[in-house]
Design a protein around this motif. Structure first.
Motif, PDB file in Angstrom:
ATOM      1  N   UNK A  70       0.838  -1.199   0.000  1.00 47.86           N
ATOM      2  CA  UNK A  70       0.000   0.000   0.000  1.00 47.86           C
ATOM      3  C   UNK A  70       0.875   1.252   0.000  1.00 47.86           C
ATOM      4  N   UNK A  71       0.269   2.379  -0.374  1.00 52.87           N
ATOM      5  CA  UNK A  71       0.999   3.648  -0.377  1.00 52.87           C
ATOM      6  C   UNK A  71       1.480   3.982   1.033  1.00 52.87           C
ATOM      7  N   UNK A  72       0.653   3.693   2.033  1.00 54.50           N
ATOM      8  CA  UNK A  72       1.019   3.978   3.422  1.00 54.50           C
ATOM      9  C   UNK A  72       2.260   3.197   3.842  1.00 54.50           C
ATOM     10  N   UNK A  73       2.353   1.942   3.407  1.00 57.83           N
ATOM     11  CA  UNK A  73       3.524   1.124   3.723  1.00 57.83           C
ATOM     12  C   UNK A  73       4.771   1.703   3.062  1.00 57.83           C
ATOM     13  N   UNK A  74       4.623   2.169   1.829  1.00 57.95           N
ATOM     14  CA  UNK A  74       5.754   2.780   1.120  1.00 57.95           C
ATOM     15  C   UNK A  74       6.257   4.014   1.859  1.00 57.95           C
ATOM     16  N   UNK A  75       5.342   4.819   2.386  1.00 53.07           N
ATOM     17  CA  UNK A  75       5.728   6.017   3.133  1.00 53.07           C
ATOM     18  C   UNK A  75       6.502   5.629   4.392  1.00 53.07           C
ATOM     19  N   UNK A  76       6.054   4.568   5.068  1.00 53.54           N
ATOM     20  CA  UNK A  76       6.750   4.114   6.275  1.00 53.54           C
ATOM     21  C   UNK A  76       8.192   3.731   5.948  1.00 53.54           C
ATOM     22  N   UNK A  77       8.395   2.987   4.874  1.00 50.34           N
ATOM     23  CA  UNK A  77       9.758   2.604   4.494  1.00 50.34           C
ATOM     24  C   UNK A  77      10.579   3.817   4.088  1.00 50.34           C
ATOM     25  N   UNK A  78       9.939   4.812   3.482  1.00 56.15           N
ATOM     26  CA  UNK A  78      10.662   6.032   3.109  1.00 56.15           C
ATOM     27  C   UNK A  78      11.163   6.761   4.356  1.00 56.15           C
ATOM     28  N   UNK A  79      10.378   6.748   5.429  1.00 59.68           N
ATOM     29  CA  UNK A  79      10.796   7.435   6.651  1.00 59.68           C
ATOM     30  C   UNK A  79      11.964   6.726   7.346  1.00 59.68           C
ATOM     31  N   UNK A  80      12.203   5.454   7.003  1.00 62.55           N
ATOM     32  CA  UNK A  80      13.329   4.736   7.605  1.00 62.55           C
ATOM     33  C   UNK A  80      14.658   5.111   6.950  1.00 62.55           C
ATOM     34  N   UNK A  81      14.593   5.663   5.736  1.00 59.07           N
ATOM     35  CA  UNK A  81      15.822   5.970   4.989  1.00 59.07           C
ATOM     36  C   UNK A  81      16.726   6.963   5.726  1.00 59.07           C
ATOM     37  N   UNK A  82      16.199   8.065   6.337  1.00 52.36           N
ATOM     38  CA  UNK A  82      17.098   8.989   7.050  1.00 52.36           C
ATOM     39  C   UNK A  82      17.897   8.339   8.172  1.00 52.36           C
ATOM     40  N   UNK A  83      17.367   7.279   8.787  1.00 49.33           N
ATOM     41  CA  UNK A  83      18.129   6.595   9.832  1.00 49.33           C
ATOM     42  C   UNK A  83      19.386   5.961   9.247  1.00 49.33           C
ATOM     43  N   UNK A  84      19.275   5.393   8.048  1.00 45.71           N
ATOM     44  CA  UNK A  84      20.435   4.790   7.396  1.00 45.71           C
ATOM     45  C   UNK A  84      21.401   5.856   6.893  1.00 45.71           C
ATOM     46  N   UNK A  85      20.869   6.924   6.290  1.00 46.33           N
ATOM     47  CA  UNK A  85      21.750   7.951   5.746  1.00 46.33           C
ATOM     48  C   UNK A  85      22.469   8.728   6.844  1.00 46.33           C
ATOM     49  N   UNK A  86      21.833   8.903   8.014  1.00 48.34           N
ATOM     50  CA  UNK A  86      22.519   9.599   9.109  1.00 48.34           C
ATOM     51  C   UNK A  86      23.712   8.786   9.596  1.00 48.34           C
ATOM     52  N   UNK A  87      23.568   7.455   9.630  1.00 48.81           N
ATOM     53  CA  UNK A  87      24.722   6.614   9.974  1.00 48.81           C
ATOM     54  C   UNK A  87      25.783   6.681   8.879  1.00 48.81           C
ATOM     55  N   UNK A  88      25.359   6.663   7.622  1.00 49.64           N
ATOM     56  CA  UNK A  88      26.315   6.710   6.508  1.00 49.64           C
ATOM     57  C   UNK A  88      27.044   8.051   6.469  1.00 49.64           C
ATOM     58  N   UNK A  89      26.352   9.145   6.783  1.00 51.01           N
ATOM     59  CA  UNK A  89      27.011  10.456   6.842  1.00 51.01           C
ATOM     60  C   UNK A  89      28.141  10.436   7.873  1.00 51.01           C
ATOM     61  N   UNK A  90      27.895   9.774   9.012  1.00 57.91           N
ATOM     62  CA  UNK A  90      28.925   9.686  10.056  1.00 57.91           C
ATOM     63  C   UNK A  90      30.040   8.724   9.649  1.00 57.91           C
ATOM     64  N   UNK A  91      29.697   7.597   9.060  1.00 60.74           N
ATOM     65  CA  UNK A  91      30.676   6.553   8.750  1.00 60.74           C
ATOM     66  C   UNK A  91      31.520   6.881   7.526  1.00 60.74           C
TER      67      UNK A  91
END
Length: 384
Positions: A163-184
């Motif tokens: 569903x579109x709602x599920x896609x939005x939830x996964x999109x909100x998880x992306x900043x958690x990964x990129x914030x770690x990648x910015x540090x690493x």
């Protein structure tokens, strides 16, 4: 300069000591706050007199701080505003175009072709600066459009499987990964507690919104969900890495990305089985409504290409990702309010909480604490 202390004076002179702070745009802002050897508020609280003749310094300092605030964001704010407008309008435009032109891979190809053609023609006429394709730069840049296309394709497949709602939830998880990648990998400090709290609020609020929406949290297969999450996070960080490494103007990046993405389109057309419907697509474009909808999406594609690359050049991958999430949330919220969609109060409150979480995020400063020269170089390229 930021961080320098003024010579010792008595309390009634209230010397101004600018302190440095990093804000969402990633710019280091001098003059963020005024302190003294005990500021004016603490002096009054302690019963010490404050010379009223020095009060104009307070107003002068306030004006100076406001001026510094605006100057530090002189390039970030217009680019962020342009990206927000283009992103929101393109989302609606694509939805409209696909309703009358149901060929997603072909629509993507037309947008790439139109953007590359417009930039190349304007460059030939001397209206903007965009370098032509050269082998050395193509070899250094080719992964950017490829990963970009894979991310778009994964998004399309996830929308088909969930569903579109599920896609939005996964999109909100992306900043958690990129914030770690910015540090690493990108030499950035760890996100502050405030920023981490803001990211957590975004994820939790998106989960509540999805659970309260009619579509709910539904997913047919985890393959495209995980692929979308990983590819999008990689694309955000890798593109930022390439922008830092390759000195190109913004219009040159727009041209390279769209021209090379158009070259990479045939495999996606084959995988989506749209080659077999090529005649149907051409026939559809012969009608005014589909042609107008596709043309509008192509025009907005040029705008989001320029503002997207310009903004990526000025902020970190995580900041850009958070802004992207906020764009989606704002588009959904405005759609609910403008078109009177049947949405619960819990859904609306959850979307507002997502926006609040986004405003709490502050870009992590560089570890070396000396990013001014590189920032000024990036601003000069954005102007081009």
């Amino acid at each position: 300069t930021a961080g320098e202390t003024a010579p010792h004076r008595t309390l009634n002179t209230i010397p101004l000591v600018p302190r440095s702070r990093v804000a969402i745009g990633g710019d280091r802002i001098a003059g963020e706050s005024m302190t003294a050897h005990g500021d004016s508020d603490s002096a009054v609280a302690a019963g010490h007199p404050v010379d009223e003749q020095e009060s104009p310094l307070i107003f002068a300092g306030g004006i100076s701080r406001l001026s510094s605030f605006m100057q530090a964001r002189a390039h970030v704010l217009p680019m962020a505003l342009g990206y927000t407008i283009c992103s929101s309008m393109l989302m609606v435009s694509n939805k409209l175009a696909l309703s009358v032109f149901p060929y997603p891979s072909m629509l993507m190809s037309l947008q790439f072709f139109a953007s590359a053609t417009v930039v190349r023609v304007l460059a030939m006429l001397g209206k903007l600066e965009a370098s032509p394709l050269v082998p050395e730069m193509v070899r250094a840049f080719w992964m950017v459009p490829l990963v970009f296309e894979v991310a778009i394709f994964a998004n399309i497949k996830l929308l088909q499987a969930a569903s579109i709602e599920t896609t939005i939830v996964f999109r909100t998880l992306v900043p958690l990964l990129t914030s770690w990648a910015d540090w690493a990998f990108m030499n950035r400090q760890c996100p502050s507690q405030r920023s981490l709290t803001g990211l957590a609020i975004i994820v939790v609020a998106a989960l509540v919104y999805a659970a309260a929406s009619p579509g709910g949290i539904r997913i047919g297969t985890w393959l495209w969900a995980v692929l979308y999450l990983l590819v999008l996070a990689f694309e955000m960080v890798y593109v930022k890495h390439v922008l830092n490494r390759l000195p190109m103007t913004t219009w040159t990046r727009v041209y390279y990305n769209n021209a090379m993405a158009f070259i990479f389109c045939p495999p996606f057309l084959v995988f989506g089985r749209e080659y077999e419907r090529f005649g149907e697509a051409l026939h559809a474009l012969g009608h005014p409504r589909p042609a107008a909808a596709v043309a509008l999406s192509c025009i907005l594609g040029v705008g989001i290409s320029f503002t997207g690359f310009g903004l990526r050049n000025l902020v970190t991958a995580t900041t850009f990702t958070v802004l992207g999430v906020m764009n989606k949330v704002l588009t959904i919220l405005f759609s609910m309010l403008l078109f009177a969609q049947n949405a619960s109060w819990l859904s609306i409150i959850s979307l507002l909480a997502c926006i609040c979480g986004g405003t709490m995020y502050q870009q992590a400063p560089p570890r070396d604490g000396n990013d001014e020269e590189r920032q000024s170089q990036r601003e000069r390229l954005v102007k081009s």
